[in-house]
Write an enzyme that holds these catalytic residues in place. Structure first.
Site, short mmCIF file in Angstrom:
data_model
loop_
_atom_site.label_atom_id
_atom_site.label_comp_id
_atom_site.label_asym_id
_atom_site.label_seq_id
_atom_site.Cartn_x
_atom_site.Cartn_y
_atom_site.Cartn_z
N PHE A 12 0.81 -1.29 -0.02
CA PHE A 12 0.05 -0.01 -0.16
C PHE A 12 0.78 1.28 -0.04
CE2 PHE A 12 -1.64 3.49 2.43
CZ PHE A 12 -3.00 3.69 1.81
N ALA A 72 3.10 17.73 19.14
CA ALA A 72 3.92 16.96 18.17
C ALA A 72 3.29 17.20 16.73
CB ALA A 72 3.88 15.61 18.45
N GLU A 92 -0.06 24.82 16.85
CA GLU A 92 -0.83 24.01 17.70
C GLU A 92 -1.25 24.57 19.06
OE1 GLU A 92 0.38 19.94 18.45
OE2 GLU A 92 0.34 19.33 16.32
N GLY A 111 9.19 -2.43 15.92
CA GLY A 111 8.55 -3.67 15.68
C GLY A 111 7.56 -3.74 14.26
N GLU A 134 -5.25 23.29 8.67
CA GLU A 134 -6.61 23.03 8.28
C GLU A 134 -7.51 21.59 8.78
OE1 GLU A 134 -7.82 24.05 4.24
OE2 GLU A 134 -6.69 25.82 4.15
N GLU A 136 -6.31 20.01 11.32
CA GLU A 136 -6.30 19.61 12.56
C GLU A 136 -7.29 20.18 13.50
OE1 GLU A 136 -1.71 19.05 13.64
OE2 GLU A 136 -2.26 21.08 13.08
#
Length: 176
Positions: A12, A72, A92, A111, A134, A136
């Protein structure tokens, strides 16, 4: 001794990541499927002069819930991690940092993913107006450090990056 990769297949290819299947061989042959991210992340622990931690509350589709987290975001192409930390903090939360201290970097879930995060402590903060992307839906929250610590231990904060950055911050301060 590192195993030899004998095949790879792209299962994918999306906007933020791809899914890979690779076959390896050492004494035996085995298959690994994993997510190859197309970015690294900057993670920020903003602490005000009076000891408050600036967090964000935002909806996370994979867990179908609002989560409270540290700041983040992805590091854009051509950006270095500290530049992304300054930008993400301002987008943010609206806060501008006078300086950023690097606390380290780590693979998030090695992993199953290639994602790596770079961790920063933001200091000398100046409050401004948030300007999120936009797509978020983030809401800044200010809490005293003691409340942040309670939130980490009582389960109100459930994401690993918030736990990791807190541990790195304590090590940086020389606390164990």
């Amino acid at each position: 001794m590192m195993p030899k990769k004998i095949s790879e297949e792209n299962l994918f290819d999306g906007i933020l990541f791809s899914v890979q299947r690779e076959t390896y061989q050492d004494e035996k042959e085995y298959i690994r499927e994993f997510i190859r991210t197309k970015f690294e992340a900057a993670v920020v622990l903003p602490i005000t002069g009076d000891g408050k931690v600036i967090l964000v509350k935002q909806f996370r589709a994979p867990v179908r819930s609002d989560l409270i987290e540290v700041v983040a975001g992805k590091i854009e192409e051509g950006e270095i991690p500290v530049e992304a930390a300054f930008r993400e903090l301002e987008e943010e939360t609206g806060y501008e940092a006078g300086n950023m201290v690097s606390l380290g970097k780590a693979f998030v879930t090695p992993g199953i993913s290639t994602e790596r995060s770079h961790y920063f402590l933001a200091r000398d903060l100046k409050k401004g107006i948030p300007n999120p992307d936009e797509d978020e839906n983030v809401h800044p929250i200010e809490v005293p450090m003691a409340e942040f610590e309670r939130m980490l231990t009582d389960g109100r904060i459930e994401d690993a990056k918030s736990l990791v950055i807190y541990g790195l911050y304590k090590l940086w301060r020389g606390e164990q």
